[in-house]
Design a protein around this motif. Structure first.
Motif, PDB file in Angstrom:
ATOM      1  N   GLU A  33       0.820  -1.211   0.000  1.00 22.57           N
ATOM      2  CA  GLU A  33       0.000   0.000   0.000  1.00 22.57           C
ATOM      3  C   GLU A  33       0.854   1.262   0.000  1.00 22.57           C
ATOM      4  O   GLU A  33       0.420   2.306  -0.456  1.00 22.57           O
ATOM      5  N   ASP A  34       2.059   1.187   0.497  1.00 17.70           N
ATOM      6  CA  ASP A  34       2.910   2.362   0.606  1.00 17.70           C
ATOM      7  C   ASP A  34       3.529   2.772  -0.723  1.00 17.70           C
ATOM      8  O   ASP A  34       4.143   3.821  -0.819  1.00 17.70           O
ATOM      9  N   GLU A  35       3.389   1.951  -1.756  1.00 18.30           N
ATOM     10  CA  GLU A  35       4.014   2.248  -3.039  1.00 18.30           C
ATOM     11  C   GLU A  35       3.232   3.278  -3.839  1.00 18.30           C
ATOM     12  O   GLU A  35       3.705   3.762  -4.852  1.00 18.30           O
ATOM     13  N   GLY A  36       2.029   3.642  -3.431  1.00 14.21           N
ATOM     14  CA  GLY A  36       1.256   4.668  -4.116  1.00 14.21           C
ATOM     15  C   GLY A  36       0.696   4.221  -5.455  1.00 14.21           C
ATOM     16  O   GLY A  36       0.563   5.013  -6.363  1.00 14.21           O
ATOM     17  N   VAL A  37       0.356   2.970  -5.596  1.00 11.79           N
ATOM     18  CA  VAL A  37      -0.180   2.464  -6.855  1.00 11.79           C
ATOM     19  C   VAL A  37      -1.695   2.579  -6.819  1.00 11.79           C
ATOM     20  O   VAL A  37      -2.334   2.173  -5.868  1.00 11.79           O
ATOM     21  N   GLY A  38      -2.271   3.165  -7.869  1.00 11.37           N
ATOM     22  CA  GLY A  38      -3.719   3.265  -7.975  1.00 11.37           C
ATOM     23  C   GLY A  38      -4.292   4.357  -7.094  1.00 11.37           C
ATOM     24  O   GLY A  38      -3.624   4.943  -6.269  1.00 11.37           O
ATOM     25  N   GLY A  39      -5.563   4.625  -7.273  1.00 12.99           N
ATOM     26  CA  GLY A  39      -6.235   5.646  -6.486  1.00 12.99           C
ATOM     27  C   GLY A  39      -5.934   7.049  -6.985  1.00 12.99           C
ATOM     28  O   GLY A  39      -5.070   7.266  -7.823  1.00 12.99           O
ATOM     29  N   ILE A  40      -6.652   8.018  -6.456  1.00 10.59           N
ATOM     30  CA  ILE A  40      -6.495   9.390  -6.916  1.00 10.59           C
ATOM     31  C   ILE A  40      -5.367  10.091  -6.155  1.00 10.59           C
ATOM     32  O   ILE A  40      -4.774  11.034  -6.648  1.00 10.59           O
ATOM     33  N   GLY A  41      -5.056   9.649  -4.991  1.00 15.65           N
ATOM     34  CA  GLY A  41      -3.993  10.280  -4.207  1.00 15.65           C
ATOM     35  C   GLY A  41      -4.550  11.384  -3.326  1.00 15.65           C
ATOM     36  O   GLY A  41      -5.466  12.104  -3.710  1.00 15.65           O
TER      37      GLY A  41
END
Length: 72
Positions: A33-41
Motif C-alpha cells: 500500500e505504501d508504493e502509491g499504486v492506484g487511487g487518486i492520491g
C-alpha cells in the motif's frame, strides 16, 4: 449451447478437448500500500476540494455583488 447440450454430431461447434494441456501462469504479487499504486492520491483530492471551495466562494461573491447591484 450445442457444445454443452448438443448430441456431438455438429462439427461446426468448438469443444474443449478432454486431454488439453494446462498452462500455469505466473502470478505477480500485489504491491504494498505504501508504493502509491492506484487511487487518486490524497494531494490530488485535497487540491480538488480546495478548488471547489474557491470556485464556490467566487460564485457566491459574484451572486451577492449582482443582487446588491439590482437592489441598490
Amino acid at each position: 449451447m450445442d457444445a454443452l447440450f448438443g448430441d456431438g454430431k455438429n462439427s461446426d461447434v468448438d469443444t474443449i478437448e478432454p486431454d488439453a494441456e494446462i498452462q500455469e501462469l505466473d502470478v505477480e504479487e500485489a504491491p504494498e500500500e505504501d508504493e502509491g499504486v492506484g487511487g487518486i492520491g490524497w494531494k490530488a483530492l485535497a487540491l480538488f476540494l480546495c478548488g471547489g471551495l474557491v470556485i464556490t466562494a467566487l460564485c457566491v461573491a459574484f451572486m451577492v455583488w449582482v443582487i446588491e447591484g439590482l437592489v441598490l
